[in-house]
Design a protein around this motif. Structure first.
Motif, PDB file in Angstrom:
ATOM      1  N   TRP A 121       0.847  -1.206   0.000  1.00 19.72           N
ATOM      2  CA  TRP A 121       0.000   0.000   0.000  1.00 19.72           C
ATOM      3  C   TRP A 121       0.879   1.251   0.000  1.00 19.72           C
TER       4      TRP A 121
ATOM      5  N   SER B  90      -8.679  11.196   6.441  1.00 24.92           N
ATOM      6  CA  SER B  90      -7.857  10.640   5.357  1.00 24.92           C
ATOM      7  C   SER B  90      -6.366  10.846   5.635  1.00 24.92           C
TER       8      SER B  90
ATOM      9  N   SER C 205      -8.222   7.400   1.511  1.00 25.95           N
ATOM     10  CA  SER C 205      -9.265   7.243   2.539  1.00 25.95           C
ATOM     11  C   SER C 205      -8.826   6.233   3.601  1.00 25.95           C
ATOM     12  N   PRO C 206      -9.531   6.193   4.716  1.00 25.15           N
ATOM     13  CA  PRO C 206      -9.188   5.197   5.749  1.00 25.15           C
ATOM     14  C   PRO C 206      -9.302   3.764   5.228  1.00 25.15           C
ATOM     15  N   LYS C 207     -10.046   3.563   4.129  1.00 26.92           N
ATOM     16  CA  LYS C 207     -10.169   2.220   3.544  1.00 26.92           C
ATOM     17  C   LYS C 207      -9.262   2.039   2.334  1.00 26.92           C
ATOM     18  N   ASN C 208      -8.198   2.839   2.276  1.00 21.71           N
ATOM     19  CA  ASN C 208      -7.191   2.706   1.224  1.00 21.71           C
ATOM     20  C   ASN C 208      -7.693   2.964  -0.198  1.00 21.71           C
ATOM     21  N   LYS C 209      -8.667   3.844  -0.308  1.00 19.16           N
ATOM     22  CA  LYS C 209      -9.102   4.269  -1.648  1.00 19.16           C
ATOM     23  C   LYS C 209      -8.432   5.603  -1.945  1.00 19.16           C
TER      24      LYS C 209
END
Ligand SMILES: Nc1nc(=O)n([C@H]2C[C@H](O)[C@@H](COP(=O)(O)O)O2)cc1CO
Ligand SMILES: [Zn+2]
Length: 162
Positions: free
Chosen positions: A11, A97, A39-43
Motif C-alpha cells: 500500500w 484521510s 481514505s481510511p479504507k485505502n481508496k
C-alpha cells in the motif's frame, strides 16, 4: 491450483508511487512535488502536483527563484501539490484521510491539511526542514494532532513502458 503472486507492491509503495508519478507532471524546473490523498479504507481520493492555477500559462508566468522583485519569482503563483490535491477533491469530506507527499508540507499547506480533516501525513523528503515554513508547519501539525511519518524507502524500482 496456482498461488497468488507475491511481489505485488505494498500500500505504501502504491500511494507514494502515485505521489511521485503526479510530481512528474510538474513544470517547476527545480522542485517537483506530488501528493496523493487516501481514505481510511485505502481508496485514492485525490492527487496533486505543484503548478500554476488554471488560466495561468506555464509559458508566461515565471519559474525563477531568486529575482529581487518577488513578482518575477514563481512563489507568488505556484499552488503547492498538497493544496492542489485538497482542492482537486470533488467528493464529500476528507475527514480522517491520509496524505502521501513527496516533500514535507509547508505552513500554508499544513493549515489546509488540518482544516480539511486529514489526520496523517506520510512524507518522503524533508529537504526544507530547517526553514521557518516547515518549523511552523510542524508546530501546527503537532498542536492539531496530525501525525506525520517519514516514508521508508523499500528499495524497489519500478519501470513502466509508456
Ligand atoms: N511541500 C511543498 N510542496 C510544494 O508543492 N512545493 C512547491 C512550490 C514550488 O513550486 C516548489 C519549491 O521550489 P524550490 O524553492 O525548491 O525551488 O515546490 C514546495 C513545498 C515545500 O514546502
Ligand atoms: Zn505548501
Amino acid at each position: 491450483m496456482s498461488e497468488k503472486r507475491e511481489d505485488y507492491i505494498s500500500w505504501d509503495e502504491y500511494f507514494m508511487g502515485v505521489a511521485y508519478l503526479s510530481s512528474m507532471r510538474s513544470k517547476d524546473p527545480n522542485t517537483q512535488v506530488g501528493a496523493c490523498i487516501v481514505s481510511p479504507k485505502n481508496k485514492i481520493l485525490s492527487m496533486g502536483y505543484n503548478g500554476l492555477p488554471i488560466g495561468c500559462s506555464d509559458d508566461e508566468f515565471p519559474w525563477n527563484r531568486v529575482e529581487k522583485d518577488p513578482v518575477l519569482n514563481k512563489y507568488f503563483y505556484t499552488t503547492h501539490s498538497e493544496l492542489n490535491a485538497i482542492l482537486n477533491y470533488r467528493g464529500g469530506s476528507l475527514e480522517g484521510s491520509k496524505m502521501y507527499v513527496t516533500l514535507f508540507p509547508c505552513n500554508e499547506c499544513a493549515k489546509a491539511i488540518i482544516q480539511a480533516g486529514i489526520t496523517k501525513i506520510v512524507y518522503a523528503d524533508d529537504k526544507y526542514d530547517d526553514t521557518p515554513a516547515v518549523v511552523a508547519s510542524k508546530k501546527m501539525l503537532d498542536a492539531a494532532g496530525v501525525v506525520y511519518e517519514k516514508y521508508e524507502f523499500s528499495g524497489r524500482k519500478i519501470e513502466i513502458d509508456l
